[in-house]
Design a protein around this motif. Structure first.
Motif, PDB file in Angstrom:
ATOM      1  N   MET A  96       0.835  -1.205   0.000  1.00 14.28           N
ATOM      2  CA  MET A  96       0.000   0.000   0.000  1.00 14.28           C
ATOM      3  C   MET A  96       0.869   1.255   0.000  1.00 14.28           C
ATOM      4  O   MET A  96       1.903   1.311   0.658  1.00 14.28           O
ATOM      5  N   ILE A  97       0.420   2.256  -0.751  1.00 12.37           N
ATOM      6  CA  ILE A  97       1.129   3.534  -0.755  1.00 12.37           C
ATOM      7  C   ILE A  97       0.608   4.426   0.367  1.00 12.37           C
ATOM      8  O   ILE A  97       1.378   5.104   1.050  1.00 12.37           O
ATOM      9  N   PHE A  98      -0.709   4.416   0.582  1.00 12.12           N
ATOM     10  CA  PHE A  98      -1.318   5.314   1.562  1.00 12.12           C
ATOM     11  C   PHE A  98      -2.085   4.519   2.623  1.00 12.12           C
ATOM     12  O   PHE A  98      -2.337   3.328   2.465  1.00 12.12           O
ATOM     13  N   GLY A  99      -2.427   5.233   3.706  1.00 14.74           N
ATOM     14  CA  GLY A  99      -3.236   4.635   4.758  1.00 14.74           C
ATOM     15  C   GLY A  99      -2.460   3.820   5.763  1.00 14.74           C
ATOM     16  O   GLY A  99      -3.034   2.968   6.447  1.00 14.74           O
ATOM     17  N   THR A 100      -1.142   4.091   5.887  1.00 21.88           N
ATOM     18  CA  THR A 100      -0.314   3.253   6.766  1.00 21.88           C
ATOM     19  C   THR A 100       0.426   4.060   7.829  1.00 21.88           C
ATOM     20  O   THR A 100       1.359   3.546   8.444  1.00 21.88           O
ATOM     21  N   TYR A 101       0.039   5.319   8.066  1.00 21.76           N
ATOM     22  CA  TYR A 101       0.839   6.156   8.970  1.00 21.76           C
ATOM     23  C   TYR A 101       1.006   5.520  10.346  1.00 21.76           C
ATOM     24  O   TYR A 101       2.104   5.552  10.923  1.00 21.76           O
ATOM     25  N   ALA A 102      -0.041   4.940  10.889  1.00 23.55           N
ATOM     26  CA  ALA A 102       0.048   4.344  12.227  1.00 23.55           C
ATOM     27  C   ALA A 102       1.110   3.246  12.268  1.00 23.55           C
ATOM     28  O   ALA A 102       1.854   3.121  13.247  1.00 23.55           O
ATOM     29  N   GLN A 103       1.195   2.453  11.197  1.00 20.77           N
ATOM     30  CA  GLN A 103       2.207   1.395  11.140  1.00 20.77           C
ATOM     31  C   GLN A 103       3.602   1.962  10.877  1.00 20.77           C
ATOM     32  O   GLN A 103       4.606   1.349  11.238  1.00 20.77           O
ATOM     33  N   ASP A 104       3.664   3.117  10.241  1.00 24.49           N
ATOM     34  CA  ASP A 104       4.958   3.705   9.871  1.00 24.49           C
ATOM     35  C   ASP A 104       5.615   4.470  11.016  1.00 24.49           C
ATOM     36  O   ASP A 104       6.823   4.711  10.994  1.00 24.49           O
ATOM     37  N   GLU A 105       4.829   4.864  12.000  1.00 20.13           N
ATOM     38  CA  GLU A 105       5.314   5.817  12.998  1.00 20.13           C
ATOM     39  C   GLU A 105       6.533   5.297  13.764  1.00 20.13           C
ATOM     40  O   GLU A 105       7.464   6.054  14.056  1.00 20.13           O
ATOM     41  N   GLU A 106       6.567   4.024  14.088  1.00 19.70           N
ATOM     42  CA  GLU A 106       7.707   3.481  14.830  1.00 19.70           C
ATOM     43  C   GLU A 106       9.000   3.659  14.041  1.00 19.70           C
ATOM     44  O   GLU A 106      10.032   4.069  14.587  1.00 19.70           O
ATOM     45  N   TYR A 107       8.945   3.363  12.737  1.00 17.48           N
ATOM     46  CA  TYR A 107      10.128   3.559  11.901  1.00 17.48           C
ATOM     47  C   TYR A 107      10.525   5.030  11.862  1.00 17.48           C
ATOM     48  O   TYR A 107      11.713   5.375  11.968  1.00 17.48           O
ATOM     49  N   LEU A 108       9.544   5.912  11.716  1.00 12.32           N
ATOM     50  CA  LEU A 108       9.837   7.336  11.594  1.00 12.32           C
ATOM     51  C   LEU A 108      10.529   7.876  12.844  1.00 12.32           C
ATOM     52  O   LEU A 108      11.458   8.688  12.745  1.00 12.32           O
ATOM     53  N   TRP A 109      10.096   7.449  14.023  1.00 12.71           N
ATOM     54  CA  TRP A 109      10.738   7.918  15.253  1.00 12.71           C
ATOM     55  C   TRP A 109      12.195   7.459  15.326  1.00 12.71           C
ATOM     56  O   TRP A 109      13.057   8.174  15.852  1.00 12.71           O
ATOM     57  N   LYS A 110      12.490   6.285  14.799  1.00 11.84           N
ATOM     58  CA  LYS A 110      13.850   5.748  14.883  1.00 11.84           C
ATOM     59  C   LYS A 110      14.767   6.260  13.774  1.00 11.84           C
ATOM     60  O   LYS A 110      15.987   6.116  13.867  1.00 11.84           O
ATOM     61  N   LYS A 111      14.191   6.846  12.748  1.00 14.40           N
ATOM     62  CA  LYS A 111      14.956   7.152  11.539  1.00 14.40           C
ATOM     63  C   LYS A 111      16.186   8.001  11.817  1.00 14.40           C
ATOM     64  O   LYS A 111      17.257   7.771  11.236  1.00 14.40           O
ATOM     65  N   PHE A 112      16.061   9.000  12.678  1.00 13.95           N
ATOM     66  CA  PHE A 112      17.191   9.880  12.981  1.00 13.95           C
ATOM     67  C   PHE A 112      17.703   9.681  14.410  1.00 13.95           C
ATOM     68  O   PHE A 112      18.398  10.542  14.945  1.00 13.95           O
ATOM     69  N   ARG A 113      17.359   8.548  15.012  1.00 10.04           N
ATOM     70  CA  ARG A 113      17.795   8.294  16.389  1.00 10.04           C
ATOM     71  C   ARG A 113      18.495   6.944  16.523  1.00 10.04           C
ATOM     72  O   ARG A 113      19.519   6.850  17.194  1.00 10.04           O
ATOM     73  N   ALA A 114      17.951   5.923  15.899  1.00 16.17           N
ATOM     74  CA  ALA A 114      18.579   4.601  15.955  1.00 16.17           C
ATOM     75  C   ALA A 114      18.311   3.866  14.646  1.00 16.17           C
ATOM     76  O   ALA A 114      17.700   2.794  14.625  1.00 16.17           O
ATOM     77  N   PRO A 115      18.759   4.422  13.523  1.00 15.50           N
ATOM     78  CA  PRO A 115      18.450   3.806  12.228  1.00 15.50           C
ATOM     79  C   PRO A 115      19.325   2.579  11.960  1.00 15.50           C
ATOM     80  O   PRO A 115      20.389   2.413  12.563  1.00 15.50           O
ATOM     81  N   GLN A 116      18.867   1.767  11.054  1.00 14.37           N
ATOM     82  CA  GLN A 116      19.650   0.623  10.599  1.00 14.37           C
ATOM     83  C   GLN A 116      19.764   0.689   9.083  1.00 14.37           C
ATOM     84  O   GLN A 116      18.783   0.961   8.391  1.00 14.37           O
ATOM     85  N   PHE A 117      20.977   0.450   8.583  1.00 17.77           N
ATOM     86  CA  PHE A 117      21.225   0.495   7.148  1.00 17.77           C
ATOM     87  C   PHE A 117      21.835  -0.822   6.694  1.00 17.77           C
ATOM     88  O   PHE A 117      22.547  -1.495   7.456  1.00 17.77           O
ATOM     89  N   ASP A 118      21.580  -1.161   5.470  1.00 13.07           N
ATOM     90  CA  ASP A 118      22.198  -2.330   4.852  1.00 13.07           C
ATOM     91  C   ASP A 118      23.651  -1.975   4.529  1.00 13.07           C
ATOM     92  O   ASP A 118      23.908  -1.051   3.743  1.00 13.07           O
ATOM     93  N   PRO A 119      24.626  -2.677   5.117  1.00  9.80           N
ATOM     94  CA  PRO A 119      26.040  -2.343   4.869  1.00  9.80           C
ATOM     95  C   PRO A 119      26.435  -2.397   3.402  1.00  9.80           C
ATOM     96  O   PRO A 119      27.399  -1.730   2.997  1.00  9.80           O
ATOM     97  N   CYS A 120      25.692  -3.157   2.608  1.00  2.74           N
ATOM     98  CA  CYS A 120      26.068  -3.260   1.196  1.00  2.74           C
ATOM     99  C   CYS A 120      25.798  -1.970   0.435  1.00  2.74           C
ATOM    100  O   CYS A 120      26.252  -1.809  -0.705  1.00  2.74           O
TER     101      CYS A 120
END
Length: 731
Positions: free
Chosen positions: A1-25
């Motif tokens: 889904m493109i839209f209608g997912t803000y509630a599910q996205d919020e956890e990721y958004l809070w962590k994005k600039f505080r405890a993010p995880q990136f693929d080393p590749c």
């Protein structure tokens, strides 16, 4: 889904600039990157090219992500400071031959001023970013390079300036391609949706509402997180976004609900970044025909901000005589009910100040708001102002009562101080106070003019400069006489406290003769210990700033005019002039910690007053009296900015009648050329309860100076001062 997912996205958004995880590749992390780019310090090239090559390395090698839970790509340089560019810029700075380092150290160590090199208050010409897009900005800069070549004006410095832009913007476009490829590699509809937007921005200017949000976010990240240059406004956001919103709604590109969801993700980027000072945006204004610029997008943004209830982004709202009553009531209700991060700025006051300093009425009408509440011209002429120095208005008292010796450094600071018994009149005392103030002002200007002559070598503005038409026309860095106005602002700390101290000295020492200067000196140097009776007398002294007392407010007029006359219009070292500001940021705490006890009753190390506001608890005659005191000052003395902090009891603004009374108060203040005003609506009981049970009040926000913080995250000493202030306000 493109839209209608803000509630599910919020956890990721809070962590994005505080405890993010990136693929080393996808590349290297920011700590590794910071070490790797130090190799560019060895390049035998001008500073703009050295920095551009480092930027290029970061753009091509940092880890990246386009996550299904977000509409905006993730950069591995997620920490604001230090960012990967920081160590390289520190090395470049060491190479600058500064002459005033010893004086700079004395001012900062003593707390007489606090000076740092300021790249924290620039705002791009967002109209240029939207008109040209990233490839268009690069193309336009290269066309100007050829114009200079054809005119014979492309000297070595200009060649380096344009080459730095070419390398930087080329790297930005290649980084966009990296994001596109990463997004396309995910089997996810939203990632592909984001990839399509990034492709449009790679190829040209934004085409729709989402592209516009994406362009703002990307510019911010390229400038602030990679190029180490703060973006101190996301622009006149309602006005910038309105054409895109209206067209997308009309063409069925997006629904209102979809654009709200994208906007919520957009604002949450800065909620996650959680910059202590807040990320500014401004709303409202006046159209060329004199009607209000407040529109449906203004309401849209306020409604989403209310829903998210974040301390940042912080919202600055232009208020004029044409601003609708119902809109003002909507804004003040948000401040009252949610303690929203909002400051109100008066267009009449801004016009008064700007036209008093040579700007046109059109410059004032279209001005930008940046930082906490600073304003400046944009569009046809662009002003870039640095905040370089914080004048400690209380330090002269410490010096006068301590024989000219600063207590922090144990060194002489300021002018020679005669014996106290030689100061036979208040006029003589006041004259000495001003002489000490003058010494600090002159020293501050000398230090800053020394290093600001080298800003283009200390931190070349390769991302920012091509958004400024005059920078391209002149071939000069936007921080090196490249803007139309290149001003330096000297800020002020302890303005209200200094007024109170002068009032105490005049009344108790010279008029009533209840205390000698020698006894005052002994009490101050003992930090009031052993002089408790005198201290109580001074604490109950009622002739203080903020109470609408003309006899006291004349000191506000005298000091503001003196500061304006001493500072405003003096040449700086980057093609502009100096201007005075009564804003102090957090220096009311930091400089207070370096200042001894003062005649207004402060203890050593205690905070002092901030902005154009009274000392905590000094204003006891109500908010109307407070505004009378502030409006006694000609705001034109402070072209840097003129902010006032107000705390009111919730009962005074209760219900519709309370909002109506509040609105009338604002109308009066702005009609009197008041400029920026912000509010805390609290009672002491609630703050005490939050201090005692922080887990129950984790969302409680409080206005500090030009930004909001969560009350429960403040130091207890800061909390105590707000409680003390709340206890003194009239219901």
């Amino acid at each position: 889904m493109i839209f209608g997912t803000y509630a599910q996205d919020e956890e990721y958004l809070w962590k994005k600039f505080r405890a993010p995880q990136f693929d080393p590749c996808t590349g290297i992390d920011q700590d590794t990157a910071a070490k790797e780019i130090m190799r560019f310090a060895e390049l035998d090239a001008p500073a703009p090219i050295v920095k551009a090559r480092a930027f290029e390395f970061l753009a091509e090698n940092l880890q990246i992500e386009v996550d299904p839970h977000d509409f905006f790509p993730a950069f591995a340089c997620w920490k604001r400071r230090p960012c990967p560019m920081s160590p390289l810029l520190a090395e470049l700075r060491k190479r600058i031959p500064l002459q005033q380092g010893e004086l700079w150290g004395l001012l900062n160590q003593s707390g007489a001023s606090n000076i740092w090199i300021d790249f924290d208050h620039s705002v791009p010409e967002w109209d240029e970013v939207f008109r040209l897009g990233f490839p268009g900005l690069l193309r336009n800069a290269m066309e100007w390079r050829e114009k200079h070549r054809a005119a014979g004006t492309l000297d070595v410095a200009k060649e380096a300036y344009f080459e730095g832009i070419r390398i930087t913007y080329g790297a930005m476009l290649r980084m966009l391609k990296r994001f596109i490829e990463r997004a396309q590699g995910h089997d996810n509809a939203r990632c592909h949706f984001v990839a399509a937007s990034l492709q449009r921005l790679h190829d040209g200017p934004p085409q729709n509402f989402f592209d516009a949000l994406q362009a703002i976010y990307l510019y911010f990240m390229f400038s602030e997180h990679i190029d180490h240059l703060q973006v101190r406004s996301l622009g006149n956001l309602d006005w910038l976004l309105t054409p895109f919103y209206d067209r997308d709604l009309k063409d069925d590109t997006f629904t209102d609900a979809q654009m709200r969801e994208m906007f919520d993700h957009f604002f949450m980027q800065w909620g996650s970044i959680d910059n202590y000072w807040g990320q500014p945006v401004y709303l409202g204004g006046t159209r060329a025909d004199g009607s209000t610029q407040v529109n449906h997008l203004t309401h849209f943004i306020l409604e989403e901000a209310a829903k998210l209830h974040l301390p940042t982004p912080k919202i600055q709202i232009k208020i004029a005589a044409n601003t609708p009553d119902e809109f003002i009531d909507k804004v003040t209700a948000l401040i009252r009910d949610q303690n929203q991060s909002i400051v109100l700025v008066g267009e009449e006051g801004i016009r008064h100040i700007m036209t008093s300093h040579g700007y046109t009425e059109e410059d004032a009408r279209t001005c930008l708001i940046r930082g906490c509440y600073e304003f400046g011209s944009r569009g046809r002429v662009h002003a870039n102002t640095t905040g370089v120095g914080h004048l400690n208005m209380l330090k002269p008292f410490e010096l006068i009562f301590n024989n000219g010796i600063d207590k922090q450094t144990r060194k002489p600071v300021g002018v020679p101080v005669p014996p106290l018994n030689a100061l036979n009149s208040f006029d003589e005392f006041y004259r000495l106070y001003i002489q000490e103030l003058d010494w600090i002002i002159e020293a501050n200007i000398k230090v800053v003019n020394d290093f600001e002559a080298h800003l283009a070598s200390i931190n070349p503005a390769n991302v920012f400069s091509p958004t400024i038409p005059n920078s391209l026309r002149t071939g000069r860095d936007a921080f090196d006489d490249g803007c139309d106005y290149n001003n330096s602002s000297l800020l002020t700390t302890g303005f209200g406290s200094a007024i109170d101290a002068l009032s105490v000295i005049e009344e108790l020492v010279y008029k009533k003769g209840e205390i000698s200067l020698e006894k005052m000196a002994a009490a101050l140097n003992a930090n009031w210990e052993g002089y408790e009776e005198l201290h109580r007398k001074i604490l109950t002294f009622r002739k203080r700033y903020g109470n609408g007392i003309p006899e006291v407010d004349r000191f506000a007029q005298m000091l503001s005019r003196t500061l304006g006359n001493r500072i405003n219009g003096r040449p700086n070292s980057r093609g502009g002039v100096w201007e005075s500001s009564v804003h102090c940021a957090k220096q009311f705490i930091h400089q207070g910690a370096k200042t001894g006890a003062t005649p207004d009753g402060r203890f050593a190390g205690e905070e002092m007053s901030k902005n154009a506001s009274p000392a905590m608890g000094a204003d006891v005659n109500g908010v109307t009296a407070l505004l009378r005191s502030a409006l006694a000052i000609d705001a034109a003395s402070f072209p840097g900015d003129f902010p006032l902090d107000v705390m009111m009891h919730p009962s005074s603004v209760k219900g519709a009648d309370g909002l109506a009374a509040w609105r009338q108060l604002l109308r009066v203040y702005f009609a009197g050329n008041g400029v920026a005003i912000h509010f805390n609506i609290f009672d002491a009981a609630k703050l005490k309860e939050a201090q005692k049970n922080p887990e129950k009040y984790s969302g409680l926000q409080i206005r500090v100076c030009g930004w909001n913080v969560r009350f429960t995250e403040m130091a207890k000493s800061e909390q105590d001062m707000y409680i003390r202030r709340a206890e003194s306000i009239i219901e």
